[in-house]
Write a protein that holds these residues in place. Structure first.
Motif, PDB file in Angstrom:
ATOM      1  N   PHE A  72     121.772  92.724   4.664  1.00 21.38           N
ATOM      2  CA  PHE A  72     120.568  93.434   5.029  1.00 21.38           C
ATOM      3  C   PHE A  72     119.744  93.674   3.796  1.00 21.38           C
ATOM      4  CE2 PHE A  72     117.736  96.874   5.857  1.00 21.38           C
ATOM      5  CZ  PHE A  72     117.333  96.713   7.404  1.00 21.38           C
ATOM      6  N   ASP A  73     120.384  94.262   2.612  1.00 23.84           N
ATOM      7  CA  ASP A  73     119.911  94.464   1.470  1.00 23.84           C
ATOM      8  C   ASP A  73     119.296  93.261   0.671  1.00 23.84           C
ATOM      9  OD1 ASP A  73     120.191  97.253   2.319  1.00 23.84           O
ATOM     10  OD2 ASP A  73     122.054  97.372   0.747  1.00 23.84           O
ATOM     11  N   MET A  74     120.038  92.060   0.762  1.00 19.91           N
ATOM     12  CA  MET A  74     119.619  90.916   0.118  1.00 19.91           C
ATOM     13  C   MET A  74     118.000  90.576   0.761  1.00 19.91           C
ATOM     14  SD  MET A  74     122.756  88.259   0.628  1.00 19.91           S
ATOM     15  CE  MET A  74     124.402  88.972  -0.008  1.00 19.91           C
ATOM     16  N   GLY A  75     118.095  90.627   2.081  1.00 19.66           N
ATOM     17  CA  GLY A  75     116.962  90.350   2.724  1.00 19.66           C
ATOM     18  C   GLY A  75     115.817  91.319   2.428  1.00 19.66           C
ATOM     19  N   TRP A  76     115.978  92.571   2.376  1.00 10.39           N
ATOM     20  CA  TRP A  76     115.056  93.741   2.148  1.00 10.39           C
ATOM     21  C   TRP A  76     114.526  93.120   0.744  1.00 10.39           C
ATOM     22  CZ3 TRP A  76     113.670  98.385   4.265  1.00 10.39           C
ATOM     23  CH2 TRP A  76     112.819  99.150   3.524  1.00 10.39           C
ATOM     24  N   ARG A  77     115.414  93.165  -0.284  1.00 11.10           N
ATOM     25  CA  ARG A  77     115.017  92.935  -1.624  1.00 11.10           C
ATOM     26  C   ARG A  77     114.128  91.713  -1.893  1.00 11.10           C
ATOM     27  NH1 ARG A  77     117.802  93.920  -6.799  1.00 11.10           N
ATOM     28  NH2 ARG A  77     118.127  92.004  -6.846  1.00 11.10           N
ATOM     29  N   ALA A  78     114.686  90.627  -1.273  1.00 11.73           N
ATOM     30  CA  ALA A  78     113.619  89.416  -1.487  1.00 11.73           C
ATOM     31  C   ALA A  78     112.445  89.687  -1.064  1.00 11.73           C
ATOM     32  CB  ALA A  78     114.470  88.217  -0.674  1.00 11.73           C
ATOM     33  N   MET A  79     112.279  90.194   0.126  1.00 14.96           N
ATOM     34  CA  MET A  79     110.874  90.253   0.858  1.00 14.96           C
ATOM     35  C   MET A  79     110.189  91.503  -0.128  1.00 14.96           C
ATOM     36  SD  MET A  79     108.709  89.600   2.851  1.00 14.96           S
ATOM     37  CE  MET A  79     109.408  88.876   4.434  1.00 14.96           C
ATOM     38  N   ALA A  80     110.820  92.400  -0.619  1.00 11.04           N
ATOM     39  CA  ALA A  80     110.221  93.421  -1.397  1.00 11.04           C
ATOM     40  C   ALA A  80     109.448  92.500  -2.643  1.00 11.04           C
ATOM     41  CB  ALA A  80     111.137  94.262  -1.894  1.00 11.04           C
ATOM     42  N   ALA A  81     110.308  91.747  -3.192  1.00 11.27           N
ATOM     43  CA  ALA A  81     109.868  91.141  -4.521  1.00 11.27           C
ATOM     44  C   ALA A  81     108.410  90.379  -4.321  1.00 11.27           C
ATOM     45  CB  ALA A  81     110.735  90.043  -4.989  1.00 11.27           C
ATOM     46  N   ASN A  82     108.355  89.623  -3.186  1.00  9.88           N
ATOM     47  CA  ASN A  82     107.095  89.139  -2.838  1.00  9.88           C
ATOM     48  C   ASN A  82     105.853  89.974  -2.433  1.00  9.88           C
ATOM     49  OD1 ASN A  82     107.761  85.904  -2.607  1.00  9.88           O
ATOM     50  ND2 ASN A  82     109.435  86.949  -2.210  1.00  9.88           N
TER      51      ASN A  82
END
Lengths: 333, 333
Positions: A72-82
């Motif tokens: 879940f957090d991998m997805g969150w962080r990836a989206m957050a970076a963009n």
């Protein structure tokens, strides 16, 4: 282009990007307002509108590991970076596409959990996930492209800074780096400190509202996000603006201070080197800084934090000493 | 969502995409005209404009190998795949971002050669490369996002087909698959045949002009590109349009015919299963087909090729037999 780059190990990411920039620059139309080199590119879908686009690739084993972080957090962080890159242009996030490379060792349920994290961050940033691609891959790989929109008068880029400008950040730094150390080395720190640091690392909050607020001011002359660490990113802002900077004081996140002290590092150096905090770095006309920082504090309930000044001489110094770029460089190691 | 997907090996890519669609669909704004499920998503940057965006990920060892293809051609093909998706919406390519994961075994010169291929295809399609990302990765990985623009009245999607429509393609099929076999198995065929097939495989030409020509006609009711093979992609068009199709005749590329005969396959089956030809599949109102195909031939100097008809019953049949989807599926194997 290739001659000075004969030794791959000596390449810095920025050198490679510059060489690539030259290769692809040939085919740029007049609709493109700003190409490679900023947090996002800008184009003009119609006369009265500007759109921005950015992309990021996250690779398992390079940017994250499954041990350090739930799907879940991998997805969150990836989206957050963009989202953060869109915010750094002063733009409102609109949509994103997501390409995912999935190894055989990731189950469908884990993959869906990754997408739940992506969707949760997307919902928070009000960015629509409109498309994507799925592929097999040897390690989990995420590539996101995000699009935002901004009024032509509000667009902020890295190159607008001028000597004398105040350099400020939207929040204290180093928390994500502290969280990484907590996750990786299981440091024994106070539970609250550990939780706050882990949260900053796993669920970073891009500064969308802050970016739009700052973009609306003409006195904010340059803006970018602090994804690779203040020392590296401020150097990029300075290079783009044709000037240098003196860092006077690095605002250190509470968690970062505790962790830095535990590992025997100076807290400010620790915070300087820490990437992925996703705070915004801004260069503000000096006369306007006091008033703008008051308005910022009144609006967001927390201060805009002054870190230094831009100066005519190139390079970034910490007080008197030259500052080495201590942030992340994909090609330097 | 996850219950029917308990056995990972039984998953089809389309099932996974459907489950993901549900997860990310929550956060879609009214500015998004069309989300996941077509060649590209559509949004509305302003009232009188439509933009489209698509993304593709290519992974070494999954989509290509260094033995089969020079770095220049990897770049060309990756860009071509995205341009083709933009063309399939009837849109004009505008810009692209490129994220590349680079293993240690790829030298800077090889990386630059990859970008030269990307740039060459981009220049041909008049698409500007405006940004990107670089990362270390265990295998060479490319993720491109491409944006195009189209007049609101010209947008074409997969779902507009109606029973009775003529199904046609913009060119003969199977050439890319033939090229792959030539490259991989070093088949002994006539030099010209081998060269043509290899060219189709390594330097495919997305049908941008054809897409815009067809998009301008109201009688073209559905359009998509044939990147995963006619049998798979026509099934997708039919599913989106709520109908089925009968394939009467598969136009076979010259190189594909020679290769199919050599390996003892029926040339039409060979062409049906061959992906990455990047021809466009269109559903055209039957009454309008003769005139439109004449205009197409006059404009492009080669014919629009009829492959069959849409019908009310679901599924795609070849003459009388039900047709298995024989194209590419990332999750089926």
């Amino acid at each position: 282009v290739s001659a000075p780059l004969a030794q791959p190990r000596a390449l810095r990411e920025d050198d490679v990007v510059a060489a690539i920039h030259e290769i692809v620059a040939s085919a740029t139309s007049r609709r493109i307002v700003l190409g490679i080199g900023d947090d996002a590119a800008i184009w003009q879908p119609s006369r009265s509108h500007r759109s921005v686009i950015t992309t990021d690739m996250l690779v398992e084993g390079v940017h994250f590991t499954r041990e350090l972080m739930p799907f879940f957090d991998m997805g969150w962080r990836a989206m957050a970076a963009n989202v953060s890159d869109v915010a750094a242009m002063g733009a409102r996030p609109v949509l994103a596409t997501i390409a995912v490379g999935v190894p055989e060792t990731v189950s469908p349920d884990e993959l869906f959990e990754l997408y739940r994290g992506l969707a949760a961050m997307a919902a928070r940033a009000k960015i629509s996930v409109v498309g994507g691609d799925l592929s097999r891959a040897p390690v989990l790989t995420l590539a996101i492209a995000a699009v935002g929109e901004v009024r032509p008068s509000n667009v902020k880029v890295r190159s607008g800074g001028r000597p004398g400008d105040v350099v400020a950040v939207t929040g204290p730094l180093g928390a994500a780096r502290a969280g990484l150390l907590v996750a990786r080395d299981a440091l024994t720190v106070d539970d609250d400190v550990a939780r706050t640091a882990l949260d900053a690392f796993r669920r970073p909050q891009p500064r969308v509202a802050e970016g739009r607020f700052l973009a609306a001011s003409r006195n904010v002359r340059a803006m970018m996000d602090c994804s690779d660490g203040l020392s590296t990113d401020l150097d990029r802002l300075c290079t783009a603006s044709g000037c240098g900077a003196v860092v006077e004081c690095v605002p250190v996140a509470d968690g970062a201070r505790a962790i830095a002290e535990q590992i025997g590092e100076d807290p400010q150096s620790f915070a300087l080197a820490g990437g992925e905090d996703f705070e915004l770095i801004v260069a503000i006309r000096a006369q306007a800084y006091p008033h703008l920082s008051l308005r910022f504090a009144a609006h967001f309930g927390r201060p805009l934090l002054r870190v230094g000044r831009l100066r005519p001489q190139a390079g970034v110094s910490w007080r008197e000493d030259a500052l080495a770029r201590s942030g992340w460089d994909h090609f330097a190691r």
